[in-house]
Each structure stands twice: as C-alpha cells, then as structure tokens.
Design an enzyme around this catalytic site. Structure first.
Site, PDB file in Angstrom:
ATOM      1  N   GLU A 195     -71.212 -71.780 -59.948  1.00  0.00           N
ATOM      2  CA  GLU A 195     -70.375 -72.854 -59.419  1.00  0.00           C
ATOM      3  C   GLU A 195     -70.672 -73.065 -57.937  1.00  0.00           C
ATOM      4  OE1 GLU A 195     -66.617 -73.285 -61.990  1.00  0.00           O
ATOM      5  OE2 GLU A 195     -66.178 -71.847 -60.417  1.00  0.00           O
ATOM      6  N   ASN A 230     -60.027 -73.894 -66.294  1.00  0.00           N
ATOM      7  CA  ASN A 230     -59.447 -73.035 -65.268  1.00  0.00           C
ATOM      8  C   ASN A 230     -58.339 -73.833 -64.598  1.00  0.00           C
ATOM      9  OD1 ASN A 230     -58.854 -71.354 -63.118  1.00  0.00           O
ATOM     10  ND2 ASN A 230     -60.668 -71.919 -61.929  1.00  0.00           N
ATOM     11  N   TRP A 231     -57.120 -73.440 -64.898  1.00  0.00           N
ATOM     12  CA  TRP A 231     -55.977 -74.210 -64.379  1.00  0.00           C
ATOM     13  C   TRP A 231     -55.684 -73.934 -62.912  1.00  0.00           C
ATOM     14  CZ3 TRP A 231     -51.747 -73.855 -68.805  1.00  0.00           C
ATOM     15  CH2 TRP A 231     -52.122 -74.716 -69.841  1.00  0.00           C
ATOM     16  N   LYS A 232     -56.218 -72.852 -62.392  1.00  0.00           N
ATOM     17  CA  LYS A 232     -55.915 -72.444 -61.009  1.00  0.00           C
ATOM     18  C   LYS A 232     -54.387 -72.287 -60.852  1.00  0.00           C
ATOM     19  CE  LYS A 232     -59.934 -75.069 -59.703  1.00  0.00           C
ATOM     20  NZ  LYS A 232     -60.808 -75.459 -58.636  1.00  0.00           N
ATOM     21  N   GLY A 255     -62.359 -77.104 -63.926  1.00  0.00           N
ATOM     22  CA  GLY A 255     -61.063 -77.050 -63.250  1.00  0.00           C
ATOM     23  C   GLY A 255     -60.254 -78.304 -63.527  1.00  0.00           C
ATOM     24  N   GLY A 256     -60.363 -79.274 -62.638  1.00  0.00           N
ATOM     25  CA  GLY A 256     -59.541 -80.493 -62.677  1.00  0.00           C
ATOM     26  C   GLY A 256     -59.450 -81.149 -64.046  1.00  0.00           C
ATOM     27  N   SER A 299     -66.917 -79.957 -60.765  1.00  0.00           N
ATOM     28  CA  SER A 299     -66.663 -81.372 -61.068  1.00  0.00           C
ATOM     29  C   SER A 299     -67.231 -81.805 -62.422  1.00  0.00           C
ATOM     30  CB  SER A 299     -67.199 -82.261 -59.945  1.00  0.00           C
ATOM     31  OG  SER A 299     -66.533 -81.960 -58.730  1.00  0.00           O
ATOM     32  N   GLU A 323     -62.664 -69.605 -54.917  1.00  0.00           N
ATOM     33  CA  GLU A 323     -61.399 -69.727 -54.181  1.00  0.00           C
ATOM     34  C   GLU A 323     -60.823 -68.347 -53.857  1.00  0.00           C
ATOM     35  OE1 GLU A 323     -59.668 -72.387 -57.021  1.00  0.00           O
ATOM     36  OE2 GLU A 323     -61.079 -73.934 -56.370  1.00  0.00           O
TER      37      GLU A 323
HETATM   38  C1  PEP Z   1     -63.362 -74.508 -61.114  1.00  0.00           C
HETATM   39  O1  PEP Z   1     -62.186 -74.407 -60.878  1.00  0.00           O
HETATM   40  O2  PEP Z   1     -63.990 -73.511 -61.431  1.00  0.00           O
HETATM   41  C2  PEP Z   1     -64.000 -75.818 -61.037  1.00  0.00           C
HETATM   42  C3  PEP Z   1     -65.262 -75.918 -61.326  1.00  0.00           C
HETATM   43  O3  PEP Z   1     -63.209 -76.887 -60.650  1.00  0.00           O
HETATM   44  P1  PEP Z   1     -63.541 -78.450 -60.817  1.00  0.00           P
HETATM   45  O4  PEP Z   1     -63.998 -78.644 -62.240  1.00  0.00           O
HETATM   46  O5  PEP Z   1     -62.262 -79.158 -60.524  1.00  0.00           O
HETATM   47  O6  PEP Z   1     -64.625 -78.773 -59.836  1.00  0.00           O
END
Ligand code: PEP
Length: 252
Positions: free
Chosen positions: A168, A9-11, A235-236, A214, A98
């Site tokens: 999440e 998920n690039w956001k 995400g990250g 994470s 978000e």
């Molecule tokens: C996400 O964006 O859904 C997410 C889980 O982000 P991250 O992996 O950065 O915590």
C-alpha cells in the site's frame, strides 16, 4: 493457483449499530465470492468484531485491524491474540501505514506480532509501502524490501506463505491518487522476488500479495488482472455496503 482475496478495512469507522446493519446486508456475499473462488472479508474496529462475527459467521472473513503480540498484561487499551481467538477471529492486519505513522509502529514490532499470530495459527495481513517522498526519490523498492525482510525475520518457510502481504503506497491511501496498475504490479512482483530469495519458489508462488490504495469498484479489475496482484485491501470503498458489493461484482 492463488485464490483472489478481497479485504475491507474500516479503520476507525462504524458504531456497533452501523456495523450490524452492514453485516446483515453483506451476509450473502460470502457465498457468491466463494462460488467464484474468491475469498472476501472485512477488518473492523475491536468493538465491532463480536457483533459482526455473530451475524456473518463464516460467510465473510472477519478480521481485526491490529493486535498486541503479548497474551496479557498491563498494557492499557491493547487487545491480545487470545481475546481475538475467543471471538473466533483469525485474521488481523499488521503494520498498516496509519499505525506506523500515528503510533510509531516499526517493522521490528510488526515482526513480533506476525510471529505471535502465526504461533496461534492466525493469518497476519502485513502492510508495507512507501511515502510520497520515498517514491519521488525513486527509493520505493529498497524501502519496501527492508519492511519485508524485517517483518519476516524468523518466520519459518512453513509459515511464510500463511502471511498475506499488502503493498500500500502511502501516497495512494485515501487520496484517490492510485498507483497505476503497472507500478503496483512492478512492486508486488518485486516483493514476490524477495520472498523467493528468502524461502524459495514454492513459497513465493503460494503467498498472496494484495494491492491497496484508493481501490474502488471501477478500478479493482485492472489491479486484480495483474500477474502478481492477488487481491486488494480496500479502505474507503469498503464502508458503503453497495460499493463493497460492487467490488466483488465488478471482478466477476
Ligand atoms: C487502506 O485503508 O488500507 C486503504 C487502502 O484505504 P483506501 O482504499 O481508502 O485508500
């Protein structure tokens, strides 16, 4: 046997130029994932959908991060399901925390989007998860249960297993503070139980439930070896192509 699913998920990250460079480097990954019975993909900002899909074709899943439930109309800034379908995009994240937090999306609204996506034979990735406050109050399960029950309202038994659920916990997203594999498994197994109660064991055994929060190449395996965790929403660690590739290689 449920196939594992790894979704990035690039956001709100990556210009078209950056997205194309990533897609070009990640192109061969899909074949490797499929050879190991893993589905893999990325959900990207709207402007990146067409160029990324053009490069990846059916190699990796390319999904959107949100959509509107209506086909068209006076909704400035929104993107409709027919617009996604026209780009051959058939996956879409719904109800990411978000969006719930910054754009006041409710589970009722998510439910409308889920129904519209299913109606269009697309795959919703429905996110749920509690805040740190709710977690500390010990109310995670009742909070998540409400999100699931509302999100699945009027979803038929036939369609229910086509939804992917992503658990999440908000306190673990982008914070580097993961939920332990035991906590993640406990909640994912609880969610599967709700689906079983709503639709029966055929559906609950089939539906895929991801953990997100994470997830990194160095911890992905501990989550994905849990009975009720069928994959990860990342995400990250999905932003850098090398780390994205490592998510897969560290699973094999
Ligand atoms: C996400 O964006 O859904 C997410 C889980 O982000 P991250 O992996 O950065 O915590």
């Amino acid at each position: 046997m449920r196939r594992k699913l790894l979704l990035g998920n690039w956001k709100m990250n990556k210009t078209v130029t950056e997205a194309k460079a990533f897609a070009t480097e990640a192109k061969t990954l899909g074949r490797e994932a499929r050879a190991n019975k893993i589905d893999m993909g990325i959900c990207v900002p709207y402007v990146d959908l067409a160029p990324v899909k053009k490069i990846l074709k059916n190699s990796l899943i390319v999904g959107a991060e949100n959509c509107n439930e209506l086909d068209h109309g006076a909704y400035t800034g929104e993107i409709s399901i027919p617009m996604l379908k026209d780009l051959n995009i058939s996956w879409c994240i719904i109800g990411h925390s978000e969006r719930r937090m910054y754009y006041a999306e409710t589970s009722e609204h998510c439910n409308k989007k889920i129904l519209a996506l299913l109606e269009n034979k697309m795959t919703p990735v429905y996110c749920c998860g509690e805040s740190l406050e709710t977690y500390e109050e010990g109310k995670t399960k009742e909070f998540v249960e409400e999100q699931i029950r509302v999100g699945f309202k009027n979803v038929s038994a036939e369609d229910a297993s086509k939804v992917v659920i992503a658990y999440e916990p908000i306190w673990s997203i982008g914070t580097g503070k993961n939920a332990s594999k035991e906590i993640a498994e406990d909640v994912c197994s609880f969610i599967r139980g709700i689906i079983k109660e709503l639709y029966g064991s055929k559906v609950s055994n089939k539906i895929r439930i991801l953990y997100g929060g994470s997830v990194k190449p160095n911890n992905i395996k501990e989550y994905l070896t849990q009975d009720d965790i069928d994959g990860a929403l990342v995400g990250g660690a999905s932003l850098d192509v090398n780390s994205y590739k490592e998510l897969l290689t560290n699973l094999l």
